[in-house]
Design a protein around this motif. Sequence first.
Motif, mmCIF file in Angstrom:
data_model
loop_
_atom_site.group_PDB
_atom_site.id
_atom_site.type_symbol
_atom_site.label_atom_id
_atom_site.label_comp_id
_atom_site.label_asym_id
_atom_site.label_seq_id
_atom_site.Cartn_x
_atom_site.Cartn_y
_atom_site.Cartn_z
ATOM 1 N N UNK A 60 0.795 -1.208 0.000
ATOM 2 C CA UNK A 60 0.000 0.000 0.000
ATOM 3 C C UNK A 60 0.838 1.273 0.000
ATOM 4 N N UNK A 61 2.097 1.146 -0.373
ATOM 5 C CA UNK A 61 3.019 2.296 -0.379
ATOM 6 C C UNK A 61 2.510 3.425 -1.270
ATOM 7 N N UNK A 62 1.904 3.038 -2.403
ATOM 8 C CA UNK A 62 1.490 4.051 -3.367
ATOM 9 C C UNK A 62 0.215 4.791 -2.958
ATOM 10 N N UNK A 63 -0.423 4.332 -1.868
ATOM 11 C CA UNK A 63 -1.601 5.062 -1.409
ATOM 12 C C UNK A 63 -1.208 6.362 -0.710
ATOM 13 N N UNK A 64 0.025 6.383 -0.220
ATOM 14 C CA UNK A 64 0.495 7.576 0.499
ATOM 15 C C UNK A 64 1.670 8.268 -0.192
ATOM 16 N N UNK A 65 2.189 7.629 -1.224
ATOM 17 C CA UNK A 65 3.351 8.197 -1.922
ATOM 18 C C UNK A 65 3.109 8.224 -3.427
ATOM 19 N N UNK A 66 3.740 9.154 -4.082
ATOM 20 C CA UNK A 66 3.657 9.243 -5.539
ATOM 21 C C UNK A 66 4.658 8.266 -6.162
ATOM 22 N N UNK A 67 4.364 7.896 -7.385
ATOM 23 C CA UNK A 67 5.311 7.009 -8.101
ATOM 24 C C UNK A 67 6.671 7.690 -8.282
ATOM 25 N N UNK A 68 6.641 9.015 -8.353
ATOM 26 C CA UNK A 68 7.901 9.739 -8.538
ATOM 27 C C UNK A 68 8.773 9.706 -7.291
ATOM 28 N N UNK A 69 8.179 9.352 -6.141
ATOM 29 C CA UNK A 69 8.967 9.274 -4.909
ATOM 30 C C UNK A 69 9.900 8.077 -4.913
ATOM 31 N N UNK A 70 9.608 7.113 -5.759
ATOM 32 C CA UNK A 70 10.451 5.909 -5.845
ATOM 33 C C UNK A 70 10.939 5.763 -7.282
ATOM 34 N N UNK A 71 12.251 5.788 -7.469
ATOM 35 C CA UNK A 71 12.829 5.710 -8.816
ATOM 36 C C UNK A 71 12.471 4.393 -9.498
ATOM 37 N N UNK A 72 12.477 3.292 -8.713
ATOM 38 C CA UNK A 72 12.156 1.983 -9.297
ATOM 39 C C UNK A 72 10.718 1.968 -9.809
ATOM 40 N N UNK A 73 9.816 2.483 -9.006
ATOM 41 C CA UNK A 73 8.408 2.490 -9.396
ATOM 42 C C UNK A 73 8.165 3.424 -10.584
ATOM 43 N N UNK A 74 8.896 4.547 -10.603
ATOM 44 C CA UNK A 74 8.747 5.478 -11.710
ATOM 45 C C UNK A 74 9.154 4.831 -13.029
ATOM 46 N N UNK A 75 10.238 4.053 -13.016
ATOM 47 C CA UNK A 75 10.701 3.396 -14.236
ATOM 48 C C UNK A 75 9.695 2.336 -14.704
ATOM 49 N N UNK A 76 9.116 1.581 -13.754
ATOM 50 C CA UNK A 76 8.140 0.555 -14.127
ATOM 51 C C UNK A 76 6.866 1.205 -14.653
ATOM 52 N N UNK A 77 6.505 2.347 -14.082
ATOM 53 C CA UNK A 77 5.323 3.060 -14.558
ATOM 54 C C UNK A 77 5.547 3.582 -15.984
ATOM 55 N N UNK A 78 6.786 4.019 -16.272
ATOM 56 C CA UNK A 78 7.097 4.523 -17.616
ATOM 57 C C UNK A 78 7.223 3.387 -18.622
ATOM 58 N N UNK A 79 7.721 2.235 -18.160
ATOM 59 C CA UNK A 79 7.887 1.070 -19.049
ATOM 60 C C UNK A 79 7.231 -0.144 -18.402
#
Length: 237
Positions: A60-79
């Motif tokens: 549930x990390x993304x319920x309180x944080x943006x994808x941009x707060x995590x570099x790994x999540x940002x990359x998966x969201x982009x690809x």
Amino acid sequence: MEEKLIIKSERYNLKVFLIIIIIIGGLTSCILFANIDGVSRNAKWYDEWHETYLEHQNSGYHTTHSYDDCEDCRMIKAYPIKLLYLIDYAWELLFDETMLALIPFGVSILISIFAFVWLRSELIVTDKRVYGKATFGRRVDLPVDSVTAISTGILKGVGVGTSSGKINFKLIKNRDEIHSVISNLLLERQKDNKERTETQAVNFTNADEIKKYKELLENGTITQEEFDAKKKQLLGL
């Protein structure tokens, strides 16, 4: 009179030289390519990013944080698809590191072509001509009498001077021998010209003397016998 061969140039084995240059360029490119192993490395990184993304999704990390707060999540969201990311990376690699790696090999090919075209010289000297193939494959055929000077240069070069300029021949293995042969031809020609000039001068002087004694004969100062004797002396008869 049949033309007589005096000396012919000996050439270095350029093929071996060119092959060595190409091999060095190829090995340099291979070394650079070996450092471009980013595709497999990035594939491993993508898997690690995806694991982090799934962990954050489950916690549930993304319920309180943006994808941009995590570099790994940002990359998966982009690809979201692994293949898309690897294709995009490989495309950038092709026009950046790969091109850079190909530069040494390309340069070695260009050097080889330039050397093959520029340095392929051949020089043949006979008692009548100096001919062969100069730098850049230019064919040359000069009468010996048109050669005015001979010199040596870098890269085992021979320079043949004429009234129109100097013609260069490169990578002549027996350069010094050819230089010596042409120098001797020039010296012999110079000697012959000097002797011919001196002979002409003597002949001209003798003709003047005979003319003078002819005038003395005509005005009765000397006899016919004296004139004939002096004429034979001057003509070397």
